[in-house]
Design a protein around this motif. Structure first.
Motif, PDB file in Angstrom:
ATOM      1  N   ASP A  27      28.434  40.895   8.218  1.00 57.56           N
ATOM      2  CA  ASP A  27      27.717  41.124   9.607  1.00 57.56           C
ATOM      3  C   ASP A  27      27.623  42.693   9.919  1.00 57.56           C
ATOM      4  N   LEU A  28      26.230  42.955   9.642  1.00 58.53           N
ATOM      5  CA  LEU A  28      26.010  44.322  10.169  1.00 58.53           C
ATOM      6  C   LEU A  28      25.826  44.549  11.633  1.00 58.53           C
ATOM      7  N   THR A  29      26.057  43.685  12.371  1.00 53.80           N
ATOM      8  CA  THR A  29      25.843  43.744  13.739  1.00 53.80           C
ATOM      9  C   THR A  29      27.310  43.186  14.373  1.00 53.80           C
ATOM     10  N   PRO A  30      28.398  43.260  14.090  1.00 55.01           N
ATOM     11  CA  PRO A  30      29.402  42.362  14.459  1.00 55.01           C
ATOM     12  C   PRO A  30      29.561  42.450  15.890  1.00 55.01           C
ATOM     13  N   CYS A  31      29.963  41.245  16.321  1.00 52.83           N
ATOM     14  CA  CYS A  31      30.092  40.812  17.783  1.00 52.83           C
ATOM     15  C   CYS A  31      31.073  39.597  17.798  1.00 52.83           C
ATOM     16  N   THR A  32      32.158  39.300  18.394  1.00 57.80           N
ATOM     17  CA  THR A  32      32.892  37.970  18.206  1.00 57.80           C
ATOM     18  C   THR A  32      33.464  37.933  19.873  1.00 57.80           C
ATOM     19  N   GLU A  33      33.771  36.587  19.991  1.00 60.38           N
ATOM     20  CA  GLU A  33      34.240  36.355  21.315  1.00 60.38           C
ATOM     21  C   GLU A  33      35.673  36.772  21.357  1.00 60.38           C
ATOM     22  N   GLU A  34      36.247  37.042  20.214  1.00 58.40           N
ATOM     23  CA  GLU A  34      37.596  37.721  20.292  1.00 58.40           C
ATOM     24  C   GLU A  34      37.549  39.171  20.615  1.00 58.40           C
ATOM     25  N   MET A  35      36.510  39.913  20.165  1.00 57.48           N
ATOM     26  CA  MET A  35      36.376  41.203  20.199  1.00 57.48           C
ATOM     27  C   MET A  35      34.938  41.488  21.198  1.00 57.48           C
ATOM     28  N   PRO A  36      34.717  41.254  22.469  1.00 58.65           N
ATOM     29  CA  PRO A  36      33.535  41.138  23.129  1.00 58.65           C
ATOM     30  C   PRO A  36      33.190  42.670  23.158  1.00 58.65           C
ATOM     31  N   GLY A  37      34.057  43.742  23.049  1.00 60.10           N
ATOM     32  CA  GLY A  37      33.549  44.895  23.034  1.00 60.10           C
ATOM     33  C   GLY A  37      32.801  45.562  22.060  1.00 60.10           C
ATOM     34  N   THR A  38      32.779  44.660  20.905  1.00 55.59           N
ATOM     35  CA  THR A  38      32.138  45.044  19.729  1.00 55.59           C
ATOM     36  C   THR A  38      30.443  44.703  20.090  1.00 55.59           C
ATOM     37  N   CYS A  39      30.164  43.895  21.136  1.00 55.28           N
ATOM     38  CA  CYS A  39      28.913  43.306  21.527  1.00 55.28           C
ATOM     39  C   CYS A  39      28.000  44.464  22.130  1.00 55.28           C
ATOM     40  N   THR A  40      26.690  44.555  21.737  1.00 53.47           N
ATOM     41  CA  THR A  40      25.925  45.461  22.532  1.00 53.47           C
ATOM     42  C   THR A  40      24.225  44.944  22.560  1.00 53.47           C
ATOM     43  N   ALA A  41      23.827  45.250  23.415  1.00 50.61           N
ATOM     44  CA  ALA A  41      22.237  44.659  23.822  1.00 50.61           C
ATOM     45  C   ALA A  41      21.491  45.239  22.493  1.00 50.61           C
ATOM     46  N   ALA A  42      21.773  46.548  22.101  1.00 49.75           N
ATOM     47  CA  ALA A  42      20.980  47.155  21.000  1.00 49.75           C
ATOM     48  C   ALA A  42      20.957  46.445  19.735  1.00 49.75           C
ATOM     49  N   GLN A  43      22.111  45.604  19.746  1.00 54.00           N
ATOM     50  CA  GLN A  43      22.288  44.591  18.357  1.00 54.00           C
ATOM     51  C   GLN A  43      21.723  43.443  18.771  1.00 54.00           C
ATOM     52  N   GLY A  44      21.035  42.917  19.766  1.00 54.04           N
ATOM     53  CA  GLY A  44      20.534  41.690  20.053  1.00 54.04           C
ATOM     54  C   GLY A  44      21.784  40.774  21.015  1.00 54.04           C
ATOM     55  N   GLN A  45      22.559  41.475  21.544  1.00 58.42           N
ATOM     56  CA  GLN A  45      23.843  40.698  22.203  1.00 58.42           C
ATOM     57  C   GLN A  45      24.125  40.886  23.493  1.00 58.42           C
ATOM     58  N   SER A  46      23.323  40.623  24.442  1.00 59.49           N
ATOM     59  CA  SER A  46      23.391  40.963  25.843  1.00 59.49           C
ATOM     60  C   SER A  46      24.089  39.480  26.526  1.00 59.49           C
ATOM     61  N   ALA A  47      24.193  39.543  27.819  1.00 60.10           N
ATOM     62  CA  ALA A  47      24.735  38.425  28.502  1.00 60.10           C
ATOM     63  C   ALA A  47      23.769  37.623  29.306  1.00 60.10           C
ATOM     64  N   ASP A  48      22.445  37.980  28.882  1.00 60.96           N
ATOM     65  CA  ASP A  48      21.388  37.396  29.626  1.00 60.96           C
ATOM     66  C   ASP A  48      20.411  36.884  28.797  1.00 60.96           C
ATOM     67  N   SER A  49      19.226  36.418  29.304  1.00 59.38           N
ATOM     68  CA  SER A  49      18.016  35.979  28.642  1.00 59.38           C
ATOM     69  C   SER A  49      17.508  36.699  27.688  1.00 59.38           C
ATOM     70  N   ASN A  50      16.942  36.250  26.361  1.00 62.39           N
ATOM     71  CA  ASN A  50      16.095  37.227  25.495  1.00 62.39           C
ATOM     72  C   ASN A  50      17.082  38.238  24.914  1.00 62.39           C
ATOM     73  N   GLU A  51      16.860  38.302  23.395  1.00 58.98           N
ATOM     74  CA  GLU A  51      17.475  39.228  22.643  1.00 58.98           C
ATOM     75  C   GLU A  51      16.393  40.115  21.648  1.00 58.98           C
TER      76      GLU A  51
END
Length: 135
Positions: free
Chosen positions: A70-94
């Motif tokens: 995964d070149l865009t790591p993001c997990t429920e266990e580590m939500p700090g790794t998620c970013t909107a720039a990687q397509g991982q926001s908390a709202d509609s559309n990515e």
């Protein structure tokens, strides 16, 4: 549908006109995988379109290399790794964009995977567009 793992991914032809799939349904614990091929220097833009009306409808994008890393790591266990720039926001559309560096492919073509993931078991309908934007 048979696209629940990297090995079962749906082939998405992105050159030259892009790829579009509409009205897909992502069920809880059932990610959807799409295989794409890129050449050195090529650029793509990925748009995941959906309506997030509640905590059980949030979808995210992930981008994997040919080995499944995964070149865009993001997990429920580590939500700090998620970013909107990687397509991982908390709202509609990515949205996510990727350019393959010149000389990165050892072969003529490199394989990558776009994965649609339901955050914490979320379910939702979605459209996916992968635009080839050139080299």
């Amino acid at each position: 549908e048979p696209d629940d793992t990297l090995g079962q991914s749906t082939y998405a032809e992105v050159f030259p006109d892009g790829y579009l799939v509409e009205g897909r349904m992502l069920c809880s614990g059932d990610d959807d995988w799409y295989e794409i091929h890129l050449l050195d220097g090529e650029h793509i833009a990925v748009d995941l379109t959906f309506v997030d009306d509640g905590p059980n409808e949030d979808l995210d994008l992930h981008f994997h290399d040919a080995d499944g890393v995964d070149l865009t790591p993001c997990t429920e266990e580590m939500p700090g790794t998620c970013t909107a720039a990687q397509g991982q926001s908390a709202d509609s559309n990515e949205h996510y964009e990727f350019t393959l560096d010149d000389g990165a492919c050892t072969d003529q073509t490199c394989t990558f995977y776009v994965r649609v993931h339901g955050w914490s078991g979320s379910e939702n309908t979605y459209d996916l567009a992968i635009a080839w934007t050139g080299a």
